[in-house]
Scaffold this motif. Structure first.
Motif, PDB file in Angstrom:
ATOM      1  N   ALA A 226       0.832  -1.202   0.000  1.00 18.54           N
ATOM      2  CA  ALA A 226       0.000   0.000   0.000  1.00 18.54           C
ATOM      3  C   ALA A 226       0.869   1.256   0.000  1.00 18.54           C
ATOM      4  O   ALA A 226       0.579   2.234  -0.695  1.00 18.54           O
ATOM      5  CB  ALA A 226      -0.927  -0.010   1.209  1.00 18.54           C
ATOM      6  N   ARG A 227       1.938   1.222   0.755  1.00 18.26           N
ATOM      7  CA  ARG A 227       2.827   2.373   0.804  1.00 18.26           C
ATOM      8  C   ARG A 227       3.428   2.655  -0.570  1.00 18.26           C
ATOM      9  O   ARG A 227       3.456   3.797  -1.027  1.00 18.26           O
ATOM     10  CB  ARG A 227       3.931   2.132   1.832  1.00 18.26           C
ATOM     11  N   GLU A 228       3.910   1.616  -1.224  1.00 19.11           N
ATOM     12  CA  GLU A 228       4.518   1.806  -2.538  1.00 19.11           C
ATOM     13  C   GLU A 228       3.487   2.290  -3.563  1.00 19.11           C
ATOM     14  O   GLU A 228       3.789   3.123  -4.416  1.00 19.11           O
ATOM     15  CB  GLU A 228       5.160   0.500  -3.006  1.00 19.11           C
ATOM     16  N   ALA A 229       2.256   1.791  -3.467  1.00 19.79           N
ATOM     17  CA  ALA A 229       1.213   2.228  -4.393  1.00 19.79           C
ATOM     18  C   ALA A 229       0.897   3.704  -4.181  1.00 19.79           C
ATOM     19  O   ALA A 229       0.715   4.467  -5.141  1.00 19.79           O
ATOM     20  CB  ALA A 229      -0.037   1.374  -4.212  1.00 19.79           C
ATOM     21  N   PHE A 230       0.822   4.114  -2.913  1.00 19.70           N
ATOM     22  CA  PHE A 230       0.537   5.519  -2.624  1.00 19.70           C
ATOM     23  C   PHE A 230       1.669   6.401  -3.122  1.00 19.70           C
ATOM     24  O   PHE A 230       1.421   7.447  -3.755  1.00 19.70           O
ATOM     25  CB  PHE A 230       0.327   5.724  -1.128  1.00 19.70           C
ATOM     26  N   LEU A 231       2.900   6.023  -2.866  1.00 20.90           N
ATOM     27  CA  LEU A 231       4.039   6.831  -3.296  1.00 20.90           C
ATOM     28  C   LEU A 231       4.108   6.943  -4.809  1.00 20.90           C
ATOM     29  O   LEU A 231       4.453   8.002  -5.348  1.00 20.90           O
ATOM     30  CB  LEU A 231       5.340   6.238  -2.745  1.00 20.90           C
ATOM     31  N   ALA A 232       3.768   5.861  -5.504  1.00 27.24           N
ATOM     32  CA  ALA A 232       3.777   5.906  -6.972  1.00 27.24           C
ATOM     33  C   ALA A 232       2.735   6.883  -7.481  1.00 27.24           C
ATOM     34  O   ALA A 232       2.997   7.680  -8.404  1.00 27.24           O
ATOM     35  CB  ALA A 232       3.532   4.508  -7.533  1.00 27.24           C
ATOM     36  N   GLU A 233       1.546   6.862  -6.890  1.00 30.50           N
ATOM     37  CA  GLU A 233       0.478   7.750  -7.332  1.00 30.50           C
ATOM     38  C   GLU A 233       0.795   9.207  -6.982  1.00 30.50           C
ATOM     39  O   GLU A 233       0.643  10.110  -7.818  1.00 30.50           O
ATOM     40  CB  GLU A 233      -0.842   7.313  -6.687  1.00 30.50           C
ATOM     41  N   TYR A 234       1.255   9.421  -5.774  1.00 30.64           N
ATOM     42  CA  TYR A 234       1.591  10.775  -5.349  1.00 30.64           C
ATOM     43  C   TYR A 234       2.793  11.312  -6.127  1.00 30.64           C
ATOM     44  O   TYR A 234       2.815  12.480  -6.547  1.00 30.64           O
ATOM     45  CB  TYR A 234       1.889  10.752  -3.847  1.00 30.64           C
ATOM     46  N   GLY A 235       3.779  10.467  -6.359  1.00 30.51           N
ATOM     47  CA  GLY A 235       4.955  10.889  -7.102  1.00 30.51           C
ATOM     48  C   GLY A 235       4.620  11.340  -8.511  1.00 30.51           C
ATOM     49  O   GLY A 235       5.165  12.338  -9.018  1.00 30.51           O
ATOM     50  N   ALA A 236       3.708  10.627  -9.174  1.00 30.06           N
ATOM     51  CA  ALA A 236       3.306  11.009 -10.530  1.00 30.06           C
ATOM     52  C   ALA A 236       2.624  12.369 -10.529  1.00 30.06           C
ATOM     53  O   ALA A 236       2.859  13.200 -11.419  1.00 30.06           O
ATOM     54  CB  ALA A 236       2.380   9.941 -11.113  1.00 30.06           C
ATOM     55  N   LEU A 237       1.794  12.632  -9.523  1.00 27.09           N
ATOM     56  CA  LEU A 237       1.121  13.923  -9.424  1.00 27.09           C
ATOM     57  C   LEU A 237       2.124  15.051  -9.150  1.00 27.09           C
ATOM     58  O   LEU A 237       1.987  16.163  -9.673  1.00 27.09           O
ATOM     59  CB  LEU A 237       0.063  13.875  -8.327  1.00 27.09           C
ATOM     60  N   LEU A 238       3.139  14.764  -8.342  1.00 24.83           N
ATOM     61  CA  LEU A 238       4.154  15.778  -8.054  1.00 24.83           C
ATOM     62  C   LEU A 238       5.003  16.084  -9.285  1.00 24.83           C
ATOM     63  O   LEU A 238       5.370  17.241  -9.528  1.00 24.83           O
ATOM     64  CB  LEU A 238       5.049  15.319  -6.899  1.00 24.83           C
ATOM     65  N   ARG A 239       5.305  15.070 -10.082  1.00 25.92           N
ATOM     66  CA  ARG A 239       6.073  15.315 -11.305  1.00 25.92           C
ATOM     67  C   ARG A 239       5.304  16.209 -12.265  1.00 25.92           C
ATOM     68  O   ARG A 239       5.894  17.033 -12.977  1.00 25.92           O
ATOM     69  CB  ARG A 239       6.428  13.981 -11.975  1.00 25.92           C
ATOM     70  N   GLU A 240       3.983  16.066 -12.272  1.00 26.62           N
ATOM     71  CA  GLU A 240       3.160  16.925 -13.123  1.00 26.62           C
ATOM     72  C   GLU A 240       3.114  18.349 -12.572  1.00 26.62           C
ATOM     73  O   GLU A 240       3.161  19.324 -13.330  1.00 26.62           O
ATOM     74  CB  GLU A 240       1.742  16.348 -13.206  1.00 26.62           C
ATOM     75  N   ALA A 241       3.033  18.464 -11.249  1.00 30.20           N
ATOM     76  CA  ALA A 241       2.935  19.786 -10.624  1.00 30.20           C
ATOM     77  C   ALA A 241       4.274  20.524 -10.621  1.00 30.20           C
ATOM     78  O   ALA A 241       4.313  21.760 -10.687  1.00 30.20           O
ATOM     79  CB  ALA A 241       2.415  19.654  -9.195  1.00 30.20           C
ATOM     80  N   TYR A 242       5.366  19.767 -10.540  1.00 28.24           N
ATOM     81  CA  TYR A 242       6.706  20.352 -10.492  1.00 28.24           C
ATOM     82  C   TYR A 242       7.553  19.707 -11.586  1.00 28.24           C
ATOM     83  O   TYR A 242       8.375  18.816 -11.319  1.00 28.24           O
ATOM     84  CB  TYR A 242       7.351  20.107  -9.126  1.00 28.24           C
ATOM     85  N   PRO A 243       7.369  20.136 -12.847  1.00 27.29           N
ATOM     86  CA  PRO A 243       8.107  19.509 -13.941  1.00 27.29           C
ATOM     87  C   PRO A 243       9.605  19.757 -13.835  1.00 27.29           C
ATOM     88  O   PRO A 243      10.045  20.847 -13.466  1.00 27.29           O
ATOM     89  CB  PRO A 243       7.510  20.164 -15.190  1.00 27.29           C
ATOM     90  N   ALA A 244      10.372  18.746 -14.159  1.00 29.45           N
ATOM     91  CA  ALA A 244      11.829  18.864 -14.118  1.00 29.45           C
ATOM     92  C   ALA A 244      12.330  19.639 -15.325  1.00 29.45           C
ATOM     93  O   ALA A 244      11.805  19.504 -16.440  1.00 29.45           O
ATOM     94  CB  ALA A 244      12.463  17.476 -14.078  1.00 29.45           C
ATOM     95  N   GLY A 245      13.338  20.470 -15.114  1.00 28.68           N
ATOM     96  CA  GLY A 245      13.999  21.184 -16.195  1.00 28.68           C
ATOM     97  C   GLY A 245      15.391  20.626 -16.426  1.00 28.68           C
ATOM     98  O   GLY A 245      15.808  19.661 -15.756  1.00 28.68           O
ATOM     99  N   PRO A 246      16.153  21.234 -17.316  1.00 27.55           N
ATOM    100  CA  PRO A 246      17.493  20.716 -17.626  1.00 27.55           C
ATOM    101  C   PRO A 246      18.423  20.683 -16.415  1.00 27.55           C
ATOM    102  O   PRO A 246      19.287  19.815 -16.314  1.00 27.55           O
ATOM    103  CB  PRO A 246      18.013  21.685 -18.693  1.00 27.55           C
ATOM    104  N   GLN A 247      18.247  21.629 -15.493  1.00 29.96           N
ATOM    105  CA  GLN A 247      19.136  21.717 -14.334  1.00 29.96           C
ATOM    106  C   GLN A 247      18.530  21.119 -13.064  1.00 29.96           C
ATOM    107  O   GLN A 247      19.191  21.091 -12.027  1.00 29.96           O
ATOM    108  CB  GLN A 247      19.506  23.182 -14.071  1.00 29.96           C
ATOM    109  N   GLY A 248      17.285  20.678 -13.142  1.00 30.98           N
ATOM    110  CA  GLY A 248      16.633  20.137 -11.965  1.00 30.98           C
ATOM    111  C   GLY A 248      15.209  20.646 -11.847  1.00 30.98           C
ATOM    112  O   GLY A 248      14.638  21.190 -12.796  1.00 30.98           O
ATOM    113  N   THR A 249      14.633  20.501 -10.674  1.00 35.55           N
ATOM    114  CA  THR A 249      13.245  20.878 -10.415  1.00 35.55           C
ATOM    115  C   THR A 249      13.202  22.083  -9.484  1.00 35.55           C
ATOM    116  O   THR A 249      13.791  22.052  -8.395  1.00 35.55           O
ATOM    117  CB  THR A 249      12.479  19.710  -9.771  1.00 35.55           C
ATOM    118  N   VAL A 250      12.533  23.140  -9.911  1.00 33.39           N
ATOM    119  CA  VAL A 250      12.381  24.325  -9.064  1.00 33.39           C
ATOM    120  C   VAL A 250      11.269  24.057  -8.053  1.00 33.39           C
ATOM    121  O   VAL A 250      10.134  23.755  -8.419  1.00 33.39           O
ATOM    122  CB  VAL A 250      12.053  25.570  -9.907  1.00 33.39           C
ATOM    123  N   PHE A 251      11.620  24.187  -6.789  1.00 36.02           N
ATOM    124  CA  PHE A 251      10.665  23.934  -5.705  1.00 36.02           C
ATOM    125  C   PHE A 251      10.585  25.178  -4.826  1.00 36.02           C
ATOM    126  O   PHE A 251      11.491  25.461  -4.049  1.00 36.02           O
ATOM    127  CB  PHE A 251      11.110  22.732  -4.875  1.00 36.02           C
TER     128      PHE A 251
END
Length: 263
Positions: A226-251
């Motif tokens: 369950a933990r891994e499933a939650f992290l996978a789902e949450y991680g995908a949403l975070l990648r969409e909200a904080y897209p990575a650029g050439p130098q990294g992710t601006v947070f």
């Protein structure tokens, strides 16, 4: 509210970024009484990274770190700031009056404590004359890192397992802290800052929140699948909200700072 199980190693993955707001906070702390041997309390000291910064500023002070996590205190005593004293206690119930502190510091702790405005009069009353309260809290509860987490937690798949109490207590507006410190007999200095941090590596925002905002969720998800499933789902949403650029992710993360000097 779920009491999180803390992971000092995960928290310290971003030690420099997490400590920078504390350094900015302490830059606005005036000279405290009883220099150089002041009595300093670090309430919510975690793994001792904040305590080490206090030792840099006040090398001869009597410093006591207070935290309700035995795991965090074990790290604080060994690799955090071994020369300080440490106490396993809850910040809500701990009474600093017996210590008569010259300085009470709380670094990114009050957001976990419901009703924490009510602590400020007690802390102010405990201060030595001319003593100081200094704290900083995150002000990013309306950022995607938190709003996405709250929405996912309430989704049909996860709401029964997680529930509403799997999040932190929250913070107040800067003006509320200013008024609370003034009402407690302190001269207040309150401000806010938004830091823009460049995070690198795979899923860097997920790795960041694993050390803080995600701890109550991870504490409740005891089943590894369950933990891994939650992290996978949450991680995908975070990648969409904080897209990575050439130098990294601006947070970007906003912080609220407050210093109160006892009148």
């Amino acid at each position: 509210m779920t009491t999180p199980v803390w992971d000092p190693e995960q928290y310290l993955r971003f030690a420099d970024e997490r400590t920078r707001p504390l350094r900015d906070l302490l830059a606005r702390v005036p000279e405290v009484p009883h220099q150089p041997a002041a009595t300093v309390l670090d309430i919510g000291c975690g793994p001792g990274n904040s305590t080490a910064v206090l030792r840099e500023r006040w090398p001869e002070a009597r410093i006591t770190g207070i935290d309700n996590s035995a795991q965090m205190l074990a790290t604080a005593r060994t690799t955090g700031e071994p020369t300080a004293d440490y106490l396993l206690a809850d910040a809500v119930t701990y009474d600093p009056a017996g210590a008569a502190p010259d300085l009470i510091v709380s670094n990114a702790t009050l957001q976990w404590l419901p009703g924490h405005l009510g602590l400020l009069p007690r802390w102010a009353a405990a201060l030595a004359p001319g003593g100081v309260i200094a704290f900083q809290v995150p002000g990013n509860f309306d950022s995607p890192s938190h709003t996405v987490l709250a929405e996912l937690r309430r989704s049909p798949r996860w709401r029964d397992a997680l529930g509403e109490d799997a999040t932190r207590a929250g913070v107040h507006r800067p003006g509320d802290y200013l008024r609370a410190l003034a009402d407690a007999g302190c001269t207040p200095d309150v401000w806010e800052t938004t830091y823009s941090t460049l995070l690198t590596g795979p899923d860097p925002v997920l790795e960041w929140v694993k050390g803080t905002a995600l701890r109550p969720v991870l504490t409740r998800l005891t089943d590894p699948a369950a933990r891994e499933a939650f992290l996978a789902e949450y991680g995908a949403l975070l990648r969409e909200a904080y897209p990575a650029g050439p130098q990294g992710t601006v947070f970007p993360f906003r912080r609220i700072f407050a210093v109160g000097t006892k009148r």
